[in-house]
Structures are given as C-alpha cells and as structure tokens.
Design an enzyme around this catalytic site. Structure first.
Site, mmCIF file in Angstrom:
data_model
loop_
_atom_site.group_PDB
_atom_site.id
_atom_site.type_symbol
_atom_site.label_atom_id
_atom_site.label_comp_id
_atom_site.label_asym_id
_atom_site.label_seq_id
_atom_site.Cartn_x
_atom_site.Cartn_y
_atom_site.Cartn_z
ATOM 1 C CD GLU A 278 -5.101 -2.208 5.571
ATOM 2 O OE1 GLU A 278 -4.966 -3.023 4.568
ATOM 3 O OE2 GLU A 278 -4.019 -1.577 6.200
ATOM 4 C CD GLU A 332 -2.713 6.018 -0.370
ATOM 5 O OE1 GLU A 332 -1.781 6.138 0.279
ATOM 6 O OE2 GLU A 332 -3.483 5.162 0.177
ATOM 7 C CE LYS A 335 0.246 1.368 -0.236
ATOM 8 N NZ LYS A 335 -0.840 0.415 0.190
ATOM 9 C CD GLU A 341 0.393 -3.194 -1.928
ATOM 10 O OE1 GLU A 341 0.107 -2.310 -1.196
ATOM 11 O OE2 GLU A 341 -0.403 -4.216 -1.709
#
Length: 421
Positions: A278, A332, A335, A341
């Site tokens: 990541e 997203e 999240k 985030e």
C-alpha cells in the site's frame, strides 16, 4: 491502513556497519517493476466487478498501466471477473480466517480455504500472492500475532501440495510502525525482533516478499514542515544523506524502504525483497488535516509511478525491481475514520479521475449505457485539472514526449495521451 510515521523514535543502540558490504542485492533476472492498485469494496455505489475488470484490462494494455490488483478479501465475483485479463491478483485474508487457519492442527482448514478461494479461479485468474491479514503486529493482539506465521505455513503447505507454490506466494503486510526509526535508514531496527524472526525466516525460506505499507504522508503529517512535504513528495532539492553509509536520499519513500532492508539485515536476513502493498496520498480530508489536497495527491502519485517504473531502485538496493500497489482504486464512501480515509482513490465510482495522473491523464472512460452509439467527441474531452486551493502552486509539468494511444474495447473506450518518461 494504519498511520505510522517511521521517522523519529526512541534512541537506538549504535550499530555501525557498511550496508553496501553486508547486504546482498537480490537478483531478480527478468523481473520488471510494476504499478498495482488496491481494489477495496467499502462503498455503496461501486461499479460491478465485471465493469472494473474490463476497465483495468483495457488500461493494462497501455504503455503506462495498472498491471496488478490487490484485494482485501477473496471475493468470488471479483476473482471470476478478472479471469483471462492477465492482471496479477493478490488476495487478502480476513483476521477471522487468519486465526482459524493459524490454529495448531488446522492444515485441513488451510487446504479448504485454498480449494474454495484459489483453485476454482486459477489459472484463468492470475493469482500471484496471498496476503495473510493486514498489519497484524500493529494490533498488539498477542493471540492474533501468534497465529500469523502458522497460518502462512499452513497456506504454503496447502499450495505446495496442489503444485501452486511456484505462481503463488504467501506473505503479510506490515506498517512501518514495526520500526524503531527510519532516520538514518541504515540504523533502523525492528521494535520486536523476536516476533519478526519467524516471519522473516518463513519469507527467506519460501522466497516470498516482505509486504510493506509505505506512507510518507503519515510522516509528513507528524512533522508538517516545507522540507518534509517536498521530501515526502519526491520533490526535495536538498534531500537527506545517511551519515553511516553516505547514501543520499531525495525522497522519503526510498528512505523508508531502505530502513526496512536495513532492519532485516540487522537480523541477518539479506535476501528478502520488498513489495509495497500500500502507498498513497489522500486528495481531500478534514480541515484540521495538513497537506491533504488534490495537488499533493497528484504530485505524490505521479512521482511515485515515474520512480517505480524508472527501475532505479533505492540507494541501498539500486536497480532492484519493485512492485508498488497504490491505495486505492476508488474513493470508498463507507470507510470509517477521518474524511481522508474516503478520499485515497484515483477514480470516482463512475471511472472519472479524481485528479490527473500519468495513469489517468489519458482519461480512461467507461461507457455504461445500453447503447454504444454515443458521440465519441463527447467521450474524448480532456480531463480537467483538479481545482487548486487559493495560493497553491501550479501542478508539476512533465517534460516528456506525448504519445497518443487509442484502445477500444467494447463497451469500454480507453482514449489515452500517455506520458512516456
């Protein structure tokens, strides 16, 4: 994903050694650096797996492409959708599954997991690795940590018995919070070497990579100075020189990677490669979060891609190929955590770019309408640059050849102006 600065920390025992002499550079003949993407599913408005697979398949055929995908769980619909795309797939494993498979005597459960989540999809779906859990040591859960290596061993043995260990490796992602410090990189050590020893031994024995979640963004937010920002974005004109090795770093990303290599070398593990499982930078966040904007995200991702594909490696491991998985494919909206985030994505859920990158400057566009007779002219409109905050500098320019490349894969249209660095 867990924030970890890996910049400062407690004092270290002096450990002077010449890293270049003690580290064995891993030779990966024929290996090539590659850009991957983390494909999360914590959203209520995400496109279907089939749409995503077709989109990335078309994108993978461009000269600068996303050729690898990391999943956080073995989603059957996603694994089926990526069949015959040629895209490398890393499958994640949940904490509950990790505990179950890691319990003593659970080799049969590991075999069943592999038969359920791997065997039905290979070789059509190109599964290349299993990520057992995520940042397990950072949980400080002794029981969970104790199950990690046994689970990996059980999975490896199950794959071996099915003759699948050649194409499929087993590892587990770590945050840089496992390090005492990464400054200077050559002095880095693990906080808990007794926990790391069996894990590193497994990787060395099986030839699997050390999966590292590398986020210069978190180090910058811990020390939000102009120098730290430039250093985190690969833009530092000054850089940093390791006083023990005299190796010079112009970007924090390389320094953090070399800190992991050095920490492994301190434990006499010198033949383990790193996969960046990541890395990324959020494009939006809460007002209190520093450095969170589309311009910084654009700069980081573009410079990361150029750096990885240059095959320069790091000062400690020059010219060693590196796979780096950007976090993440989509914004997203489900999240948890701070606003940032939910804003790590390169693309919105309609496949429009969140900001311009080397990958998306080509404006990868998807046609989801029943009819494919829409005007091509409207589809070929250039992607607008992200809005800048007042007083922000202009986005970085890339002195490159502009090579038009057009790929049409119905019902998906990919029109690209690719920057070849």
């Amino acid at each position: 994903m867990t924030g970890s600065t890996a910049m400062g920390g407690s004092s270290l025992l002096p450990f002077r050694f010449t890293v270049i002499a003690t580290l064995i550079v891993v030779s990966l003949s024929g290996a090539e650096a590659g850009i991957g993407i983390n494909y999360g599913t914590l959203g209520d408005n995400l496109p279907s797996p089939t749409q995503v697979a077709s989109f990335l398949k078309a994108a993978s055929e461009t000269p600068i492409s996303i050729s690898k995908v990391k999943l956080f769980n073995p989603d059957a619909a996603i694994l089926s959708a990526f069949a015959n795309t040629g895209i490398d797939i890393v499958i994640g494993m949940s904490t509950a599954e990790l505990i179950e498979i890691g319990v003593h005597g659970s080799a049969s459960l590991a075999m069943q997991w592999v038969k359920d989540n791997v065997v039905p999809y290979v070789p059509a779906t190109k599964i290349v690795a299993i990520a057992a859990g995520n940042e397990v040591v950072g949980t400080h859960d002794k029981a969970l940590i104790g199950h990690m290596v046994p689970a990996m061993q059980n999975l490896h043995e199950a794959l071996s018995s099915l003759n699948l260990t050649a194409p499929i490796q087993v590892s587990s992602p770590f945050s840089l919070g496992i390090l005492h410090s990464s400054v200077p990189p050559s002095s880095a050590t693990f906080k808990k070497p007794s926990l790391m020893a069996p894990f590193l031994s497994f990787l060395a024995t099986t030839g699997s990579p050390f999966m590292a979640n590398v986020y210069p963004f978190f180090a910058y937010t811990a020390d939000p100075s102009p120098f730290t920002l430039d250093y985190a974005l690969f833009n530092s004109s000054v850089g940093y020189t390791d006083p023990l090795t005299n190796l010079h770093y112009t970007g924090m990303f390389d320094a953090q990677l070399d800190a992991v290599y050095a920490a492994m070398a301190h434990m006499n593990f010198t033949n383990i490669s790193i996969m960046v499982s990541e890395t990324g930078w959020p494009s939006a966040g809460d007002p209190s979060q520093v450095g969170v904007n589309a311009l910084n995200a654009q700069t980081y991702v573009n410079n990361l891609i150029k750096h990885v594909l240059s095959d320069k490696g790091t000062p400690l491991r020059p010219h060693q190929p590196l796979d780096a998985y950007i976090f993440s494919l989509f914004n997203e909206d489900l999240k948890p955590g701070p606003t940032s985030e939910r804003h790590y994505g390169l693309f919105r859920t309609d496949f429009s770019p969140v900001y311009s990158t080397i990958l998306s400057d080509s404006a990868l566009l998807i046609d989801t309408s029943p009819s494919h007779n829409a005007s091509l002219a409207s589809k070929l409109a250039p992607t607008p640059a992200p809005p800048l905050e007042p007083g922000s500098p202009s986005p970085p320019s890339f002195s490159s050849r502009l090579v038009p490349a057009y790929f049409l894969t119905l019902p998906f249209l990919v029109c690209t102006n690719l920057l070849l660095v």
